[in-house]
Scaffold this motif. Structure first.
Motif, short mmCIF file in Angstrom:
data_model
loop_
_atom_site.label_atom_id
_atom_site.label_comp_id
_atom_site.label_asym_id
_atom_site.label_seq_id
_atom_site.Cartn_x
_atom_site.Cartn_y
_atom_site.Cartn_z
N GLY A 31 1.53 5.88 -8.35
CA GLY A 31 2.42 6.93 -7.57
C GLY A 31 3.76 7.11 -8.57
O GLY A 31 3.72 6.76 -9.72
N SER A 32 4.37 7.99 -8.03
CA SER A 32 5.61 8.53 -8.96
C SER A 32 6.64 8.60 -8.12
O SER A 32 6.49 8.81 -6.73
N GLY A 33 7.80 8.67 -8.61
CA GLY A 33 9.11 9.13 -7.55
C GLY A 33 10.29 8.64 -8.30
O GLY A 33 10.37 7.80 -9.25
N GLY A 34 11.28 8.79 -7.61
CA GLY A 34 12.61 8.45 -8.19
C GLY A 34 13.75 7.87 -6.97
O GLY A 34 12.75 7.70 -5.94
N GLY A 35 14.58 7.76 -7.05
CA GLY A 35 15.49 7.40 -6.08
C GLY A 35 16.85 6.79 -6.67
O GLY A 35 16.91 6.23 -7.53
N SER A 36 17.78 6.93 -5.72
CA SER A 36 18.96 6.21 -6.16
C SER A 36 18.90 4.82 -6.00
O SER A 36 18.48 4.39 -4.89
N PRO A 37 19.58 3.95 -6.77
CA PRO A 37 19.38 2.45 -6.55
C PRO A 37 20.09 2.13 -5.71
O PRO A 37 21.22 2.19 -5.36
N PRO A 38 19.72 1.14 -4.86
CA PRO A 38 20.54 0.22 -4.08
C PRO A 38 21.44 -0.84 -4.71
O PRO A 38 21.07 -1.43 -5.71
N SER A 39 22.54 -1.01 -4.11
CA SER A 39 23.28 -2.20 -4.80
C SER A 39 23.03 -3.11 -3.92
O SER A 39 23.40 -3.37 -2.63
N ASP A 40 22.76 -4.34 -4.42
CA ASP A 40 22.36 -5.57 -3.51
C ASP A 40 22.47 -6.78 -4.25
O ASP A 40 21.71 -7.30 -5.01
N MET A 76 13.24 1.45 -9.70
CA MET A 76 12.55 0.68 -8.76
C MET A 76 12.73 -0.80 -8.67
O MET A 76 12.25 -1.56 -7.67
N ALA A 77 13.32 -1.43 -9.82
CA ALA A 77 13.48 -3.02 -10.18
C ALA A 77 14.26 -3.20 -8.70
O ALA A 77 14.33 -4.42 -8.44
N LEU A 78 15.35 -2.42 -8.31
CA LEU A 78 16.16 -2.72 -7.33
C LEU A 78 15.63 -2.36 -5.94
O LEU A 78 16.40 -2.47 -4.89
N GLY A 79 14.40 -2.16 -5.67
CA GLY A 79 13.88 -1.99 -4.18
C GLY A 79 14.06 -0.64 -3.87
O GLY A 79 14.26 -0.54 -2.57
N THR A 80 13.70 0.51 -4.34
CA THR A 80 14.06 1.81 -3.82
C THR A 80 12.64 2.36 -3.14
O THR A 80 12.77 3.23 -2.20
N SER A 81 11.62 1.78 -3.30
CA SER A 81 10.35 2.17 -2.68
C SER A 81 10.46 1.60 -1.28
O SER A 81 10.83 0.52 -0.99
N ASP A 82 9.80 2.38 -0.39
CA ASP A 82 9.54 2.14 0.87
C ASP A 82 8.32 1.00 0.96
O ASP A 82 7.40 0.88 0.49
N VAL A 83 8.60 0.04 1.86
CA VAL A 83 7.67 -1.24 1.99
C VAL A 83 7.56 -1.37 3.52
O VAL A 83 8.31 -1.13 4.37
N ASN A 84 6.50 -2.45 3.82
CA ASN A 84 6.33 -2.44 5.21
C ASN A 84 6.49 -3.97 5.53
O ASN A 84 6.11 -4.71 4.67
N LEU A 85 6.99 -4.26 6.52
CA LEU A 85 7.36 -5.79 6.74
C LEU A 85 5.96 -6.67 6.74
O LEU A 85 6.14 -7.80 6.17
N LEU A 86 5.08 -6.23 7.29
CA LEU A 86 3.95 -7.04 7.68
C LEU A 86 3.37 -7.20 6.15
O LEU A 86 3.03 -8.53 5.72
N THR A 92 0.94 -1.26 -0.21
CA THR A 92 -0.11 -0.09 -0.02
C THR A 92 0.88 1.39 0.05
O THR A 92 0.20 2.47 -0.23
N THR A 93 1.99 1.11 0.13
CA THR A 93 3.00 2.45 0.08
C THR A 93 3.18 2.88 -1.22
O THR A 93 2.95 2.02 -2.19
N LYS A 94 3.93 4.19 -1.11
CA LYS A 94 3.84 4.70 -2.68
C LYS A 94 5.10 3.67 -3.24
O LYS A 94 6.25 3.68 -2.75
N ILE A 95 4.95 3.63 -4.52
CA ILE A 95 5.78 2.88 -5.36
C ILE A 95 6.30 3.68 -6.28
O ILE A 95 5.78 4.48 -7.11
#
Length: 700
Positions: free
Chosen positions: A689-698, A456-466, A447-450
């Motif tokens: 939703g929209s947004g950007g972010g630096s990619p995590p290296s994972d 985004m393919a590398l998981g820049t969006s905030d998510v919730n553990l539950l 339900t969080t903003k994606i």
């Protein structure tokens, strides 16, 4: 002889002194006065009736307040009992004047000048609320609050407000101002289960209310506005901040001098230590917040039966405490594949922090978010054995990199997922479309903003553990939604049932073959990839996740019975040295799962689902749009029934039009269940939703 003098004109009749507008206004005024007199008479009658029905003062002193709630686990253990605590009843003359002054200043400055309802205060609150567009300020007097606490519920509606006002007027007619203050200060709720100023003083300071200082009284007076938010047992700093406001209000109201206000030292105030709380309180706090929507019973004691298993909860607590790095926090959620939450840990220590990181925290998901990328790709026709190339790629001004800064060339989709190869994850997201990946996450309950940029393919969006754990549980369930729930039954202490959980009609999120292939990929992570530490001697599927500079570590996975998710990181989002999803989070997950699955028969994970020869099986007909016998299915422009498995509709098939018969021996094309198709079937709008972010290296 006729007179020649001019005849005087006959005086005209006098015109009405009042025109039609004036007459109408007078009529309205008369009606208004009549209605006002009638309403006043009715109010007087209502107040008189209420006065006659009010209990005596002694009875009001003895009447109970608050509700006891007992929360139990699925195996019958009492997890917590929440209910009222009471101190000594203090007569008015025993209550420190500073406590009376603080309460009047902050709650009802005109207490001694109104008859129970304050029209000036009500009008002022109404103006403020209109200006601020909400319920920013309340207009209830101390007497109204007392009436609500003793006789009414906290329901927000006009009927309750009218009854509250009538009872307040009746209380003021029946009792003196001193008696009303005595009742109020001995009955009002101050948080932490404490009712009355003496119970609050003993809980928060370790001594009776007759010894309260100015600073201590200011804290207690400030709790009435929001007891659970400002109680020192919940948040000492918020309690002190609220008390400083109370001190300023007391000075402004003339209850203390400016020099007394300046001399008050709230920061030096020390609170009594609170009893040690078990970490199961993260779970029970969540349960109690959910309880409010299940029953409106506010008087009888309640017994709440939950899905939690005591042994699993203890194992979860041990796993988080043992493996979370120093200075970091950890959280764990475990649930059966039907969504029943079996364990929940929201942090390493409930006493030091009641913030529930399992239900409330939002953090970047890292490669754990790749679940939705690969689900979308599999649904689009990608196969686990398809070969892709791990090579440098660019998307505008951004080029994703693998954690080891190397590229391995050709590899299968399965190998790419198991090793958490970033370049291939982004290629797949580009292939299916970033909106499609976001819609897949929405479909699985995120339900969080994606973010809908390439990273985004590398998981820049905030998510919730539950929510993430629920998504993985839905894959384990074969693509059927696993919606989290914790309460199975609510009864009164006398055994009257108020609520029983009923399983909802399951929603299919993806086709079984998509879930099976996703399980195949997740299993490869544990068998040969970044999640090898999750091996526990039975078939396991899961995914690691690590965000930029090791700020967050994730592991989410499942067996045939249980799905669980672990997150670790710092609340201030600082770097945690050595944290990676495949290390501490996976180790905590494995320790928990060894205990959680002990005694359960080992189940093989479903990694291969074959389509039936005749297309889709009957149980899935309504999901995939296949119409039952006797109904009329829609047809395409050539008159061919849509969904007929004997017709090839795959545009990738060479030399075949969209309506030509399938060649002999050619298997039916697998359906392409894109986001728009399933959204239409499930009738659920997908937020954008929209947004950007630096990619995590994972790599983990």
């Amino acid at each position: 002889m006729a007179s020649n003098s001019p005849r005087r004109p006959r005086p005209s009749a006098p015109k009405s002194a009042r025109g039609p507008v004036a007459r109408a206004a007078l009529t309205v005024l008369k009606i208004g006065i009549g209605v006002g007199l009638l309403m006043t008479l009715l109010l007087a009658v209502a107040v008189a009736i209420s006065m006659a029905s009010l209990p005596g003062y002694r009875e009001l002193m003895r009447s109970p307040n608050g509700q006891m709630v007992q929360v139990r686990s699925a195996d019958g253990a009492v997890l917590v009992s929440v209910g009222p605590s009471y101190g000594e009843w203090l007569a008015y003359d025993e209550i420190p004047q500073v406590m009376v002054d603080a309460m009047i200043a902050v709650e009802d400055r005109r207490f001694y000048h109104h008859p129970g309802v304050d029209p000036i205060g009500t009008a002022r609150a109404l103006v403020v609320n209109i200006q601020r567009g909400g319920s920013a300020q309340g207009g209830s007097t101390i007497t109204q609050q007392l009436a609500r606490n003793i006789f009414l519920t906290a329901a927000q509606n006009y009927t309750r407000k009218i009854r509250e006002a009538i009872l307040a007027l009746a209380l003021e007619q029946r009792f003196t101002k001193r008696e009303i203050l005595e009742l109020y200060l001995n009955r009002v709720y101050f948080g932490g289960g404490a009712y009355g100023i003496d119970a609050a003083a003993r809980k928060f300071y370790g001594h009776g209310a007759n010894q309260l200082s100015l600073e201590e009284a200011a804290v207690i007076a400030g709790l009435v506005k929001a007891p659970s938010r400002y109680a020192p047992s919940s948040d000492p700093e918020k309690a002190k901040g609220r008390a400083k406001i109370v001190i300023a209000v007391m000075a402004d109201a003339g209850r203390i001098t400016r020099s007394e206000a300046a001399a008050a030292d709230i920061d030096a105030l020390r609170f009594a230590p609170q009893p040690k709380q078990n970490n199961v309180r993260y779970f029970t706090d969540w349960v109690l917040s959910e309880l409010e929507s299940l029953t409106d019973e506010t008087i009888e004691p309640l017994v709440v039966t939950t899905t939690l298993m005591s042994g699993m909860q203890q194992a979860a607590d041990r796993g988080i405490v043992a493996h979370t790095p120093a200075g970091a926090q950890g959280a764990l959620v475990a649930m059966s594949t039907d969504g029943a939450v079996r364990a929940m840990v929201g942090g390493k220590d409930y006493v030091s922090s009641i913030y529930n990181r399992a239900t409330s925290s939002r953090r970047p998901g890292g490669s754990a978010f790749k679940l939705f990328v690969y689900l979308a790709a599999l649904e689009d026709g990608v196969e686990p054995d398809d070969v892709m190339i791990d090579e440098p790629v660019s998307f505008g001004n951004w080029s994703p990199r693998n954690n080891d800064r190397t590229y391995r060339g050709e590899m299968t989709v399965r190998q790419a997922f198991a090793s958490s190869v970033n370049t291939i994850a982004v290629q797949l997201a580009q292939r299916v479309g970033y909106d499609t990946v976001a819609d897949m996450a929405r479909r699985f309950g995120i339900t969080t903003k994606i973010d809908r940029q390439p990273a985004m393919a590398l998981g820049t969006s905030d998510v919730n553990l539950l929510e993430m754990t629920s998504a993985y549980a839905s894959v384990a369930r074969g693509g059927v939604e696993a919606r989290p729930y914790a309460i199975t039954k609510v009864t009164t202490s006398r055994g009257r049932t108020l609520y029983t959980h009923e399983a909802e009609e399951p929603r299919m999120l993806v086709a079984p073959w998509v879930a099976a292939k996703m399980t195949d990929l997740l299993k490869a992570v544990v068998d040969s990839g970044t999640g090898r530490r999750a091996a526990i001697g039975r078939e396991v599927a899961g995914k690691t996740g690590t965000t930029s500079s090791n700020r967050d570590g994730w592991f989410l996975g499942f067996t045939g019975d249980i799905a669980a998710g672990v997150w670790m990181g710092r609340d201030d989002n600082k770097v945690v040295g050595g944290l990676a999803g495949g290390r501490a989070p996976t180790a905590a997950w494995a320790d928990f799962m060894r205990v959680a699955t002990k005694g359960m028969p080992s189940q093989a994970l479903q990694t291969d689902v074959e389509l039936p020869e005749d297309g889709f099986g009957e149980p899935d007909a309504e999901v995939y749009g296949i119409y039952p016998p006797g109904s009329e299915p829609p047809v395409d422009e050539n008159g061919v029934p849509i969904g007929d498995p004997s017709v090839v509709t795959d545009a990738d098939t060479p030399n075949l039009g969209p309506s030509q018969p399938r060649p002999q021996g050619q298997p039916p094309a697998q359906p392409r269940l894109d986001g728009d198709f399933l959204d239409q079937i499930l009738a659920e709008p997908q937020p954008k939703g929209s947004g950007g972010g630096s990619p995590p290296s994972d790599p983990m």
